[in-house]
Design a protein around this motif. Structure first.
Motif, PDB file in Angstrom:
ATOM      1  N   ASP A   1       0.451   1.353 -22.381  1.00 54.03           N
ATOM      2  CA  ASP A   1      -0.861   1.315 -21.736  1.00 54.03           C
ATOM      3  C   ASP A   1      -1.923   1.675 -22.776  1.00 54.03           C
ATOM      4  OD1 ASP A   1      -3.182   1.851 -20.352  1.00 54.03           O
ATOM      5  OD2 ASP A   1      -2.272   3.158 -18.857  1.00 54.03           O
ATOM      6  N   ALA A   2      -2.716   0.664 -23.178  1.00 50.08           N
ATOM      7  CA  ALA A   2      -3.728   0.911 -24.218  1.00 50.08           C
ATOM      8  C   ALA A   2      -4.970   1.601 -23.650  1.00 50.08           C
ATOM      9  CB  ALA A   2      -4.121  -0.410 -24.882  1.00 50.08           C
ATOM     10  N   LEU A   3      -5.069   1.742 -22.322  1.00 53.44           N
ATOM     11  CA  LEU A   3      -6.309   2.261 -21.717  1.00 53.44           C
ATOM     12  C   LEU A   3      -6.037   3.447 -20.775  1.00 53.44           C
ATOM     13  CD1 LEU A   3      -7.609  -1.274 -20.600  1.00 53.44           C
ATOM     14  CD2 LEU A   3      -8.051  -0.182 -22.794  1.00 53.44           C
ATOM     15  N   PRO A   4      -5.343   4.489 -21.245  1.00 50.49           N
ATOM     16  CA  PRO A   4      -4.906   5.546 -20.310  1.00 50.49           C
ATOM     17  C   PRO A   4      -6.036   6.359 -19.684  1.00 50.49           C
ATOM     18  CG  PRO A   4      -4.427   6.180 -22.585  1.00 50.49           C
ATOM     19  CD  PRO A   4      -4.888   4.750 -22.619  1.00 50.49           C
ATOM     20  N   ALA A   5      -7.170   6.519 -20.370  1.00 54.98           N
ATOM     21  CA  ALA A   5      -8.263   7.297 -19.767  1.00 54.98           C
ATOM     22  C   ALA A   5      -8.821   6.543 -18.567  1.00 54.98           C
ATOM     23  CB  ALA A   5      -9.370   7.543 -20.790  1.00 54.98           C
ATOM     24  N   ILE A   6      -8.680   5.216 -18.604  1.00 48.48           N
ATOM     25  CA  ILE A   6      -9.187   4.387 -17.506  1.00 48.48           C
ATOM     26  C   ILE A   6      -8.171   4.343 -16.365  1.00 48.48           C
ATOM     27  CG2 ILE A   6      -9.782   2.006 -16.886  1.00 48.48           C
ATOM     28  CD1 ILE A   6     -10.957   1.879 -19.846  1.00 48.48           C
ATOM     29  N   THR A   7      -6.923   4.031 -16.690  1.00 54.06           N
ATOM     30  CA  THR A   7      -5.927   3.931 -15.609  1.00 54.06           C
ATOM     31  C   THR A   7      -5.716   5.294 -14.955  1.00 54.06           C
ATOM     32  OG1 THR A   7      -4.239   4.047 -17.339  1.00 54.06           O
ATOM     33  CG2 THR A   7      -4.713   1.888 -16.427  1.00 54.06           C
ATOM     34  N   GLY A   8      -5.792   6.373 -15.754  1.00 57.03           N
ATOM     35  CA  GLY A   8      -5.655   7.715 -15.183  1.00 57.03           C
ATOM     36  C   GLY A   8      -6.733   7.991 -14.153  1.00 57.03           C
ATOM     37  N   ARG A   9      -7.860   7.315 -14.285  1.00 52.02           N
ATOM     38  CA  ARG A   9      -8.983   7.545 -13.361  1.00 52.02           C
ATOM     39  C   ARG A   9      -9.022   6.580 -12.184  1.00 52.02           C
ATOM     40  NH1 ARG A   9     -10.807   9.775 -18.067  1.00 52.02           N
ATOM     41  NH2 ARG A   9     -12.318  11.459 -17.829  1.00 52.02           N
ATOM     42  N   VAL A  10      -8.758   5.283 -12.425  1.00 48.03           N
ATOM     43  CA  VAL A  10      -9.032   4.320 -11.343  1.00 48.03           C
ATOM     44  C   VAL A  10      -7.808   3.653 -10.730  1.00 48.03           C
ATOM     45  CG1 VAL A  10     -11.343   3.837 -12.277  1.00 48.03           C
ATOM     46  CG2 VAL A  10      -9.462   2.290 -12.828  1.00 48.03           C
ATOM     47  N   CYS A  11      -6.613   3.900 -11.278  1.00 45.87           N
ATOM     48  CA  CYS A  11      -5.429   3.262 -10.683  1.00 45.87           C
ATOM     49  C   CYS A  11      -5.188   3.769  -9.266  1.00 45.87           C
ATOM     50  CB  CYS A  11      -4.190   3.627 -11.499  1.00 45.87           C
ATOM     51  SG  CYS A  11      -3.708   2.333 -12.589  1.00 45.87           S
ATOM     52  N   PRO A  12      -4.765   2.882  -8.367  1.00 48.23           N
ATOM     53  CA  PRO A  12      -4.380   3.366  -7.033  1.00 48.23           C
ATOM     54  C   PRO A  12      -2.978   3.975  -7.095  1.00 48.23           C
ATOM     55  CG  PRO A  12      -4.220   0.971  -7.147  1.00 48.23           C
ATOM     56  CD  PRO A  12      -4.653   1.436  -8.505  1.00 48.23           C
ATOM     57  N   GLN A  13      -2.844   5.134  -7.754  1.00 45.28           N
ATOM     58  CA  GLN A  13      -1.508   5.734  -7.950  1.00 45.28           C
ATOM     59  C   GLN A  13      -0.809   5.979  -6.619  1.00 45.28           C
ATOM     60  OE1 GLN A  13      -4.183   7.668  -9.480  1.00 45.28           O
ATOM     61  NE2 GLN A  13      -3.933   7.126 -11.636  1.00 45.28           N
ATOM     62  N   GLU A  14      -1.605   6.246  -5.573  1.00 43.00           N
ATOM     63  CA  GLU A  14      -0.999   6.588  -4.285  1.00 43.00           C
ATOM     64  C   GLU A  14      -0.195   5.435  -3.689  1.00 43.00           C
ATOM     65  OE1 GLU A  14      -4.213   6.301  -4.891  1.00 43.00           O
ATOM     66  OE2 GLU A  14      -5.234   5.196  -3.293  1.00 43.00           O
ATOM     67  N   THR A  15      -0.444   4.206  -4.155  1.00 45.13           N
ATOM     68  CA  THR A  15       0.349   3.076  -3.645  1.00 45.13           C
ATOM     69  C   THR A  15       1.273   2.546  -4.741  1.00 45.13           C
ATOM     70  OG1 THR A  15      -1.406   1.529  -4.251  1.00 45.13           O
ATOM     71  CG2 THR A  15      -1.409   2.334  -1.980  1.00 45.13           C
ATOM     72  N   GLN A  16       1.311   3.229  -5.884  1.00 45.72           N
ATOM     73  CA  GLN A  16       2.172   2.753  -6.981  1.00 45.72           C
ATOM     74  C   GLN A  16       3.121   3.880  -7.401  1.00 45.72           C
ATOM     75  OE1 GLN A  16      -0.782   1.097  -9.672  1.00 45.72           O
ATOM     76  NE2 GLN A  16      -0.807  -0.790  -8.529  1.00 45.72           N
TER      77      GLN A  16
ATOM     78  N   ARG B   1     -12.395  -4.018  10.398  1.00 44.00           N
ATOM     79  CA  ARG B   1     -11.149  -3.458  10.933  1.00 44.00           C
ATOM     80  C   ARG B   1     -11.322  -1.938  11.072  1.00 44.00           C
ATOM     81  NH1 ARG B   1      -6.910  -7.709   9.029  1.00 44.00           N
ATOM     82  NH2 ARG B   1      -8.138  -8.896   7.557  1.00 44.00           N
ATOM     83  N   SER B   2     -10.207  -1.161  11.074  1.00 47.22           N
ATOM     84  CA  SER B   2     -10.334   0.290  11.219  1.00 47.22           C
ATOM     85  C   SER B   2     -10.083   0.973   9.883  1.00 47.22           C
ATOM     86  CB  SER B   2      -9.357   0.808  12.273  1.00 47.22           C
ATOM     87  OG  SER B   2      -8.048   0.744  11.770  1.00 47.22           O
ATOM     88  N   ARG B   3     -10.225   2.301   9.827  1.00 48.38           N
ATOM     89  CA  ARG B   3     -10.070   3.040   8.565  1.00 48.38           C
ATOM     90  C   ARG B   3      -8.703   2.771   7.958  1.00 48.38           C
ATOM     91  NH1 ARG B   3      -8.747   7.640   5.770  1.00 48.38           N
ATOM     92  NH2 ARG B   3     -10.430   8.891   4.864  1.00 48.38           N
ATOM     93  N   GLU B   4      -7.696   2.698   8.810  1.00 45.63           N
ATOM     94  CA  GLU B   4      -6.312   2.515   8.344  1.00 45.63           C
ATOM     95  C   GLU B   4      -6.133   1.251   7.506  1.00 45.63           C
ATOM     96  OE1 GLU B   4      -2.502   2.288  10.948  1.00 45.63           O
ATOM     97  OE2 GLU B   4      -3.842   3.856  11.694  1.00 45.63           O
ATOM     98  N   GLU B   5      -6.886   0.205   7.841  1.00 48.72           N
ATOM     99  CA  GLU B   5      -6.711  -1.075   7.134  1.00 48.72           C
ATOM    100  C   GLU B   5      -7.596  -1.187   5.901  1.00 48.72           C
ATOM    101  OE1 GLU B   5      -7.383  -1.221  10.577  1.00 48.72           O
ATOM    102  OE2 GLU B   5      -5.247  -1.330  11.030  1.00 48.72           O
ATOM    103  N   MET B   6      -8.420  -0.182   5.647  1.00 46.25           N
ATOM    104  CA  MET B   6      -9.349  -0.314   4.514  1.00 46.25           C
ATOM    105  C   MET B   6      -8.589  -0.387   3.201  1.00 46.25           C
ATOM    106  SD  MET B   6     -12.548   2.082   5.437  1.00 46.25           S
ATOM    107  CE  MET B   6     -13.442   1.940   3.945  1.00 46.25           C
ATOM    108  N   PRO B   7      -8.878  -1.402   2.364  1.00 44.64           N
ATOM    109  CA  PRO B   7      -8.121  -1.533   1.110  1.00 44.64           C
ATOM    110  C   PRO B   7      -8.590  -0.607  -0.016  1.00 44.64           C
ATOM    111  CG  PRO B   7      -9.518  -3.457   1.461  1.00 44.64           C
ATOM    112  CD  PRO B   7      -9.706  -2.569   2.650  1.00 44.64           C
ATOM    113  N   ALA B   8      -9.687   0.120   0.163  1.00 40.40           N
ATOM    114  CA  ALA B   8     -10.175   1.004  -0.914  1.00 40.40           C
ATOM    115  C   ALA B   8      -9.170   2.121  -1.161  1.00 40.40           C
ATOM    116  CB  ALA B   8     -11.523   1.604  -0.522  1.00 40.40           C
ATOM    117  N   ARG B   9      -9.236   2.719  -2.365  1.00 39.40           N
ATOM    118  CA  ARG B   9      -8.376   3.863  -2.682  1.00 39.40           C
ATOM    119  C   ARG B   9      -8.662   5.001  -1.716  1.00 39.40           C
ATOM    120  NH1 ARG B   9      -8.479   6.338  -8.220  1.00 39.40           N
ATOM    121  NH2 ARG B   9      -6.673   7.339  -7.288  1.00 39.40           N
ATOM    122  N   ALA B  10      -7.581   5.631  -1.216  1.00 37.77           N
ATOM    123  CA  ALA B  10      -7.729   6.699  -0.218  1.00 37.77           C
ATOM    124  C   ALA B  10      -8.666   7.798  -0.718  1.00 37.77           C
ATOM    125  CB  ALA B  10      -6.351   7.273   0.092  1.00 37.77           C
ATOM    126  N   GLU B  11      -8.485   8.176  -1.996  1.00 37.62           N
ATOM    127  CA  GLU B  11      -9.279   9.259  -2.583  1.00 37.62           C
ATOM    128  C   GLU B  11     -10.787   8.944  -2.532  1.00 37.62           C
ATOM    129  OE1 GLU B  11      -7.645  11.438  -6.293  1.00 37.62           O
ATOM    130  OE2 GLU B  11      -9.081  10.006  -7.054  1.00 37.62           O
TER     131      GLU B  11
END
Ligand code: FAD
Length: 465
Positions: free
Chosen positions: A83-98, A313-323
């Motif tokens: 991963d050449a961009l760890p400061a970025i992925t550490g911040r914006v990756c949806p880790q909660e689904t990965q 839709r409802s909150r449950e279906e929202m695709p945005a990161r939970a955080e």
């Protein structure tokens, strides 16, 4: 009980009442001690599921083990192998689904906060001064053109430069980074960090040519006369509209334009920067993904008294990161769920005045697996608004396909690729990231970039297509 804390180490952040008045990054990140404590929560599984959960297969257990001992240098070096961009992925990756979703600790307790430790390590490295350049393969004499400097293009450029190939990145804008600079706001991803990661990729030998629009400044076929292969990582920058009455009124923005004005053109620093942006009292953002969260939170910071999200839709279906949904709620964003916009109404000056909507209930799941919104007859109502921001999705720009012979695309403009290699229908041209998937995620773009880089290397060596 596990030998370590069942809950993750908290990360300090700006209080909601403070941060809605500034554009500074919300979380402060871990201290060295916190990062070590969190890394020590890893169970060091013999068969780590987290690595399969990561689209670029970072050796997560390996870097957590090193971080737990305080060997931050080796830990960050290990991450950067994949991963050449760890400061970025550490911040914006949806880790909660990965990675964090499949962390074994998470079966009974809270999963290890993998992203937070990754972010700490990247920031720790930057705090040490110059970033060391890894050993590069001897020059191959082959040249590759990379179109677009978003996460897909930067990943391909880094991988190919390390393999000894000559790489030139052609970027349409005056700054490199793609959505990372023009879309994601400063309070979620400081631009100095993106510049740092772009500089790292350049330090590997990749050349960057800005203000160069492929399909206009030169066609893709013209690039192929000078380069043995081309990687197309031009993203999905064409915003969608709902096709409802009133979308031409003054005060209606696509999220793309709104965020580009604020982030890339620094309208939030007006008048130091001369880009204007309308600052409404009541701002409505339509959509439920990361783009919508960024737009509604930007509106608040630009001075909106009420920033409202309308989502069908409802909150449950929202695709945005939970955080990010949690943070938006903490900041006082109002959410109107199960609501479909019907029309935007204006005043006598052609300025937005109201959004007319219809209430929904949830029906059966649709093709995406999310429950389909079903309109409730006669439930029309209006919400007063000064600004309406459309954040409902985007697709790739038609410019390159229109000016390139033999480049197959789907109906929605997405470039057709072979998933295993990133090969397009055109010999010597590979693609990946949002241009090949439609709007997706940073890490998926990087994953496709890695796949394509390996296939480009193979193609350059063998010439076989
Ligand atoms: P992009 O990042 O779009 O980069 C493409 C680049 O190509 C751009 O710089 C563009 O200017 C350039 N380009 C386009 N056409 C040409 C041309 N003709 N010639 C030369 N250059 C060209 N994902 C997450 O994982 N987490 C998040 O929190 C998240 N938040 C997001 C918030 C917003 C507001 C947006 C819009 C997206 C967000 N995403 C997030 C999605 C993520 O940013 C994208 O999936 C990712 O950036 C795609 O990377 P890419 O390299 O394919 O394209």
């Amino acid at each position: 009980m596990p030998r370590v804390s069942p809950t993750r180490t908290p990360m300090a952040e700006q209080a909601a009442e403070d941060r809605i008045r500034n554009f500074d990054e919300v979380p402060f990140g871990y201290t060295a001690e916190e990062a070590m404590i969190e890394a020590q929560r890893c169970l060091l599984c013999k068969r780590p599921t987290c690595i399969d959960g990561c689209p670029v297969h970072i050796n997560i257990v390996g870097f957590l083990e090193l971080a737990a001992k305080g060997d931050f240098r080796s830990a960050i070096n290990l991450i950067k192998e994949s991963d050449a961009l760890p400061a970025i992925t550490g911040r914006v990756c949806p880790q909660e689904t990965q990675c964090e979703q499949v962390c074994v600790m998470g079966r009974k307790y809270q999963p290890v906060a993998i992203g937070r430790v990754e972010r700490f390590l990247a920031d720790w490295e930057a705090s040490q001064g110059d970033m060391p350049v890894p050993e590069l393969a001897p020059p191959s004499g082959k040249k590759v053109a990379v179109v677009g400097s978003g996460p897909a293009g930067l990943t391909v450029a880094a991988d190919l430069a390390r393999l000894g190939h000559g790489v030139t990145i052609f970027e349409a804008l005056h700054e490199a980074g793609g959505v990372l600079v023009y879309g994601i706001p400063e309070f979620r991803l400081p631009k100095a960090i993106v510049r740092r990661e772009v500089d790292y990729v350049r330090s590997l030998g990749a050349e960057l040519v800005k203000d160069f629009v492929v399909g206009q400044t030169a066609t893709l076929d013209e690039l192929l006369e000078d380069y043995q292969a081309v990687f197309l990582g031009s993203g999905a920058g064409l915003p969608w509209f709902l096709d409802i009455p009133g979308e031409n009124l003054s005060g209606v923005y696509s999220a793309n334009e709104y965020l580009t004005r604020s982030n890339l053109m620094k309208a939030y620093l007006f008048p130091q920067y001369d880009t204007p942006i309308a600052r409404g009292r009541r701002v409505i953002t339509i959509g439920g993904g990361n783009v919508a969260m960024d737009a509604c939170r930007t509106a608040l910071r630009l001075g909106a008294e009420e920033s409202i999200v309308v989502y069908r839709r409802s909150r449950e279906e929202m695709p945005a990161r939970a955080e990010e949904i949690d943070r938006a709620e903490e900041e006082g964003i109002q959410f109107m769920y199960l609501t479909t916009p019907l029309a935007i109404h204006g005043d006598e000056h052609g300025q937005v005045k109201e959004l007319e909507c219809l209430r929904n209930e949830l029906g059966e799941p649709d093709a995406s697996g999310r429950r389909r919104p079903v309109a409730i007859k006669g439930s029309e109502f209006r919400i007063p608004a000064d600004i309406v921001i459309m954040a409902i999705g985007q697709s790739p720009s038609p410019l390159i396909p229109k000016t390139t012979a033999d480049l197959e695309t789907k109906k929605d403009g997405v470039v057709v690729i072979d998933e295993a290699t990133g090969k397009t229908s055109k010999r010597g041209v590979f693609a990946g990231g949002d241009v090949a998937t439609g709007g997706a995620t940073v890490i998926l773009a990087m994953g496709q970039g890695r796949t394509a880089a390996a296939a480009i290397d193979e193609y350059l060596k063998t010439g076989a297509w």
